[in-house]
Design a protein around this motif. Structure first.
Motif, mmCIF file in Angstrom:
data_model
loop_
_atom_site.group_PDB
_atom_site.id
_atom_site.type_symbol
_atom_site.label_atom_id
_atom_site.label_comp_id
_atom_site.label_asym_id
_atom_site.label_seq_id
_atom_site.Cartn_x
_atom_site.Cartn_y
_atom_site.Cartn_z
ATOM 1 N N ALA A 1 0.924 -1.409 -0.005
ATOM 2 C CA ALA A 1 0.089 0.168 -0.014
ATOM 3 C C ALA A 1 1.013 1.319 -0.034
ATOM 4 C CB ALA A 1 -0.866 0.097 1.007
ATOM 5 N N SER B 1 2.473 2.830 -5.309
ATOM 6 C CA SER B 1 1.991 2.121 -6.544
ATOM 7 C C SER B 1 0.738 1.177 -6.025
ATOM 8 C CB SER B 1 3.012 1.034 -6.978
ATOM 9 O OG SER B 1 2.829 0.433 -8.166
ATOM 10 N N VAL C 1 3.585 -2.921 6.672
ATOM 11 C CA VAL C 1 4.034 -2.203 7.850
ATOM 12 C C VAL C 1 2.581 -1.570 8.444
ATOM 13 C CG1 VAL C 1 6.332 -1.726 6.980
ATOM 14 C CG2 VAL C 1 4.538 -0.083 6.348
ATOM 15 N N VAL D 1 11.920 13.493 -2.283
ATOM 16 C CA VAL D 1 11.016 14.321 -3.220
ATOM 17 C C VAL D 1 10.678 13.503 -4.620
ATOM 18 C CG1 VAL D 1 10.827 16.577 -4.711
ATOM 19 C CG2 VAL D 1 11.358 16.419 -2.096
ATOM 20 N N GLN E 1 9.544 13.857 -8.861
ATOM 21 C CA GLN E 1 9.023 14.665 -9.672
ATOM 22 C C GLN E 1 8.034 14.050 -10.414
ATOM 23 O OE1 GLN E 1 12.453 16.220 -12.231
ATOM 24 N NE2 GLN E 1 13.939 15.897 -10.438
ATOM 25 N N TRP F 1 7.059 12.769 -1.435
ATOM 26 C CA TRP F 1 6.562 11.308 -1.319
ATOM 27 C C TRP F 1 5.341 11.242 -0.198
ATOM 28 C CZ3 TRP F 1 5.571 7.448 2.341
ATOM 29 C CH2 TRP F 1 5.538 6.246 1.887
ATOM 30 N N GLY G 1 6.906 -3.722 -4.207
ATOM 31 C CA GLY G 1 8.141 -2.973 -4.117
ATOM 32 C C GLY G 1 9.571 -3.691 -4.470
ATOM 33 N N VAL H 1 18.901 10.734 0.941
ATOM 34 C CA VAL H 1 17.666 11.988 0.789
ATOM 35 C C VAL H 1 17.295 12.695 2.288
ATOM 36 C CG1 VAL H 1 16.758 10.951 -1.205
ATOM 37 C CG2 VAL H 1 16.079 9.877 1.079
ATOM 38 N N THR I 1 19.713 5.407 0.848
ATOM 39 C CA THR I 1 18.945 4.477 0.091
ATOM 40 C C THR I 1 19.983 3.864 -1.136
ATOM 41 O OG1 THR I 1 16.877 5.789 0.237
ATOM 42 C CG2 THR I 1 16.854 4.004 -1.452
ATOM 43 N N ASP J 1 7.573 -0.700 -8.628
ATOM 44 C CA ASP J 1 9.248 -0.800 -8.455
ATOM 45 C C ASP J 1 9.306 -2.483 -8.271
ATOM 46 O OD1 ASP J 1 9.363 1.818 -8.271
ATOM 47 O OD2 ASP J 1 10.184 1.688 -6.308
ATOM 48 N N PRO K 1 16.578 6.136 -9.601
ATOM 49 C CA PRO K 1 15.673 7.432 -9.351
ATOM 50 C C PRO K 1 16.190 8.632 -10.243
ATOM 51 C CG PRO K 1 16.560 6.418 -7.167
ATOM 52 C CD PRO K 1 17.258 5.762 -8.236
ATOM 53 N N SER L 1 11.320 8.369 -12.892
ATOM 54 C CA SER L 1 10.231 7.892 -13.896
ATOM 55 C C SER L 1 9.576 6.583 -13.060
ATOM 56 C CB SER L 1 10.845 7.218 -15.084
ATOM 57 O OG SER L 1 11.834 6.400 -14.995
ATOM 58 N N GLY L 2 10.092 6.225 -11.844
ATOM 59 C CA GLY L 2 9.505 4.900 -11.194
ATOM 60 C C GLY L 2 8.026 5.032 -10.866
HETATM 61 C C1 LIG Z 1 15.328 8.728 -3.574
HETATM 62 C C2 LIG Z 1 14.287 8.380 -4.637
HETATM 63 C C3 LIG Z 1 13.949 9.627 -5.555
HETATM 64 C C4 LIG Z 1 12.841 9.168 -6.581
HETATM 65 N N1 LIG Z 1 12.375 10.070 -7.365
HETATM 66 C C5 LIG Z 1 11.335 9.732 -8.356
HETATM 67 C C6 LIG Z 1 10.999 10.798 -9.422
HETATM 68 O O1 LIG Z 1 11.546 11.962 -9.102
HETATM 69 N N2 LIG Z 1 10.112 10.664 -10.059
HETATM 70 C C7 LIG Z 1 9.452 9.137 -10.139
HETATM 71 O O2 LIG Z 1 8.682 9.102 -11.031
HETATM 72 N N3 LIG Z 1 9.859 8.104 -9.300
HETATM 73 C C8 LIG Z 1 11.051 8.583 -8.328
HETATM 74 N N4 LIG Z 1 11.556 7.515 -7.654
HETATM 75 C C9 LIG Z 1 10.795 6.441 -7.645
HETATM 76 C C10 LIG Z 1 9.182 5.924 -6.792
HETATM 77 O O3 LIG Z 1 9.554 6.441 -5.510
HETATM 78 C C11 LIG Z 1 8.631 4.651 -6.817
HETATM 79 O O4 LIG Z 1 9.153 4.237 -8.151
HETATM 80 C C12 LIG Z 1 7.164 4.765 -6.657
HETATM 81 O O5 LIG Z 1 6.992 5.234 -5.170
HETATM 82 C C13 LIG Z 1 6.552 3.369 -6.610
HETATM 83 O O6 LIG Z 1 7.001 2.689 -5.465
HETATM 84 P P1 LIG Z 1 6.052 1.328 -5.293
HETATM 85 O O7 LIG Z 1 4.981 1.661 -4.584
HETATM 86 O O8 LIG Z 1 6.338 0.423 -6.541
HETATM 87 O O9 LIG Z 1 7.071 0.282 -4.214
HETATM 88 P P2 LIG Z 1 7.474 0.845 -2.616
HETATM 89 O O10 LIG Z 1 7.548 2.221 -2.340
HETATM 90 O O11 LIG Z 1 8.763 0.023 -2.129
HETATM 91 O O12 LIG Z 1 6.214 0.152 -1.901
HETATM 92 C C14 LIG Z 1 6.005 -1.259 -1.655
HETATM 93 C C15 LIG Z 1 5.174 -1.330 -0.646
HETATM 94 O O13 LIG Z 1 4.867 -2.733 -0.462
HETATM 95 C C16 LIG Z 1 4.876 -3.297 0.986
HETATM 96 N N5 LIG Z 1 5.551 -4.611 1.056
HETATM 97 C C17 LIG Z 1 6.600 -5.172 0.642
HETATM 98 N N6 LIG Z 1 6.552 -6.609 0.829
HETATM 99 C C18 LIG Z 1 5.180 -6.768 1.423
HETATM 100 C C19 LIG Z 1 4.626 -8.101 2.021
HETATM 101 N N7 LIG Z 1 5.315 -9.118 1.829
HETATM 102 N N8 LIG Z 1 3.314 -8.008 2.209
HETATM 103 C C20 LIG Z 1 2.572 -6.899 2.392
HETATM 104 N N9 LIG Z 1 3.301 -5.495 1.904
HETATM 105 C C21 LIG Z 1 4.483 -5.731 1.455
HETATM 106 C C22 LIG Z 1 6.171 -2.303 1.611
HETATM 107 O O14 LIG Z 1 5.981 -2.125 2.899
HETATM 108 C C23 LIG Z 1 5.741 -1.197 0.758
HETATM 109 O O15 LIG Z 1 4.936 -0.173 1.480
HETATM 110 C C24 LIG Z 1 12.194 7.980 -6.761
HETATM 111 C C25 LIG Z 1 12.705 6.853 -5.526
HETATM 112 C C26 LIG Z 1 13.690 6.981 -5.006
HETATM 113 C C27 LIG Z 1 14.241 6.122 -3.820
#
Ligand SMILES: Cc1cc2nc3c(=O)[nH]c(=O)nc-3n(C[C@H](O)[C@H](O)[C@H](O)COP(=O)(O)OP(=O)(O)OC[C@H]3O[C@@H](n4cnc5c(N)ncnc54)[C@H](O)[C@@H]3O)c2cc1C
Length: 386
Positions: A36, A39, A60, A69, A71, A100, A155, A180, A299, A319, A326, A330-331
């Motif tokens: 949650a 993504s 969590v 932060v 973009q 974020w 993630g 960060v 990170t 992710d 990062p 684009s992530g």
């Molecule tokens: C420093 C930094 C800067 C960035 N800047 C940019 C930017 O400028 N523009 C951009 O487009 N993107 C950027 N990104 C990327 C962007 O933050 C991510 O791509 C985006 O937030 C999507 O993440 P996510 O939700 O897929 O994964 P995550 O944020 O990793 O979330 C995964 C979630 O799944 C949960 N989880 C994991 N395993 C389990 C399990 N077994 N059971 C239940 N829950 C679970 C975790 O606790 C977590 O809450 C950046 C990333 C970083 C690190």
């Protein structure tokens, strides 16, 4: 299911609520979403808009987390109404830099107000599986949740990815980390605070390192002088031994971030010395304040180029599916397109064999693009990483 709310949201636009209410359709099957974060929440909201009942499971607790932060693109490539709505929630539909935590808060508020979404925290998924009729997860509380489809938004260390792509289960450490932090502008001396017309993004060169600085709104959404925040991300390829020593990286796999309290005092002293000779104001004061108050996180960057996004009724997004450096910024933007694309294909129905067909169309639409996004960043990582 009860309608839940987490209080007043200064950011939330009434018209978004209306759009959601009007677009809700008759129930069109059910989905389990693992994760949650940004993504998972976007996927849950998008699938609900496609008429599905959605259960989102997050390992969590609901306590707010901090983050970098991001973009956010302005959305020229958004093809569907769902993509536009998600972008409106994330950033107001304009190209902008957003904390974020602000994006997460707005998405979470929307998900919790949606009667078709059941959002459960403190619930870790341990196994995933499927048969001809459904997909399911088993959690650490020994509960089983079934859905017509199952989406992994869990993630960079995704367990759903391990199921979908057992031949390529892990993202790979790129050989550097990013420090960060986000600092209140009132925490730096007045004479160094940026003027109102200062550029929103800066990228000063260091000696081998570099930094991305962003001026973003305060927590209340205000861009007024004195209310803003300074977000910074410092790319550093000199901490790999430390990351390995503290178990953040094992072999070529990232295990966890380097939390503020675990950063050795000597590392902070060295970072402050480096900052003093590298960064101009206001970034010098912003980095020094974060170092002094231990308000920063390291990170380790990892990357993942997918071969596959889907197995039967189970798919990966965000992710979990594709992990670019990062630096590509684009992530998040790619995760938004994943969510909107999934919704576009499941809306036609996912009964029986239609579930796997819908997910297979999602994969056909997204795989080439997301591979290219990650590969575009790899040339930088190969030259910067060690
Ligand atoms: C420093 C930094 C800067 C960035 N800047 C940019 C930017 O400028 N523009 C951009 O487009 N993107 C950027 N990104 C990327 C962007 O933050 C991510 O791509 C985006 O937030 C999507 O993440 P996510 O939700 O897929 O994964 P995550 O944020 O990793 O979330 C995964 C979630 O799944 C949960 N989880 C994991 N395993 C389990 C399990 N077994 N059971 C239940 N829950 C679970 C975790 O606790 C977590 O809450 C950046 C990333 C970083 C690190």
């Amino acid at each position: 299911m009860t309608k839940k709310n987490i209080g007043k949201d200064n950011f939330l636009n009434e018209s978004i609520h209306d759009t959601f209410t009007n677009s809700n359709q008759e129930a069109n099957g059910s989905a389990i979403v693992v994760g949650a974060s940004l993504s998972g929440l976007m996927t849950g909201i998008a699938l609900s808009r496609a008429g599905m009942n959605v259960t989102i499971l997050e390992r969590v607790g609901a306590k707010p987390r901090s983050g970098a932060v991001l973009q956010v693109d302005s959305g020229e490539i958004d093809r569907t109404k769902t993509a536009k709505v998600l972008r409106e929630l994330a950033s107001g539909g304009i190209r902008s830099a957003e904390a974020w935590a602000s994006i997460q808060y707005r998405l979470r508020t929307e998900a919790q107000a949606d009667p078709k979404i059941d959002l459960r925290y403190d619930t870790r998924v341990q196994t995933v599986n499927q048969d001809n009729d459904s997909a399911w997860v088993v959690t650490d509380k020994d509960e089983t949740f079934h859905g017509d489809i199952l989406i992994g938004a869990d993630g960079h260390r995704s367990i759903v990815r391990r199921y979908v792509a057992p031949h390529k289960p892990n993202a790979t450490f790129a050989g550097y980390l990013i420090w960060v932090a986000i600092v209140d502008e009132n925490d730096i001396p007045k004479e160094h605070r940026p003027s109102l017309d200062a550029p929103k993004f800066s990228m000063p060169d260091g000696i081998g390192d570099f930094l991305l600085g962003s001026i973003i709104a305060g927590e209340n959404g205000s861009h007024a002088l004195g209310a803003r925040r300074l977000g910074w991300a410092w790319y550093d390829n000199t901490q790999n031994d430390l990351l390995r020593r503290l178990g953040c990286v094992e072999r070529n796999v990232v295990r966890h971030s380097l939390n503020a309290l675990d950063i050795p005092e000597q590392t902070l002293v060295e970072l402050a010395e480096k900052a003093s000779v590298r960064w101009p104001q206001p970034w010098l004061d912003a980095t020094l304040h974060s170092i002094k108050t231990r308000n920063l996180i390291g990170t380790p960057v990892s990357e993942y180029v997918p071969d596959t996004l889907v197995k039967g009724r189970i798919a990966i997004v965000g992710d979990a599916a594709h992990l670019p450096t990062p630096l590509t910024a684009s992530g998040f933007n790619a995760s938004l397109q994943d969510a909107a694309t999934l919704a576009e294909y499941v809306v036609k129905g996912i009964q029986g064999a239609a579930a796997a067909k819908a997910l297979s169309k999602y994969e056909s639409r997204r795989l080439k693009d997301v591979r290219q996004i990650v590969q575009a960043g790899q040339s930088f990582s190969r030259s910067f990483g060690r």
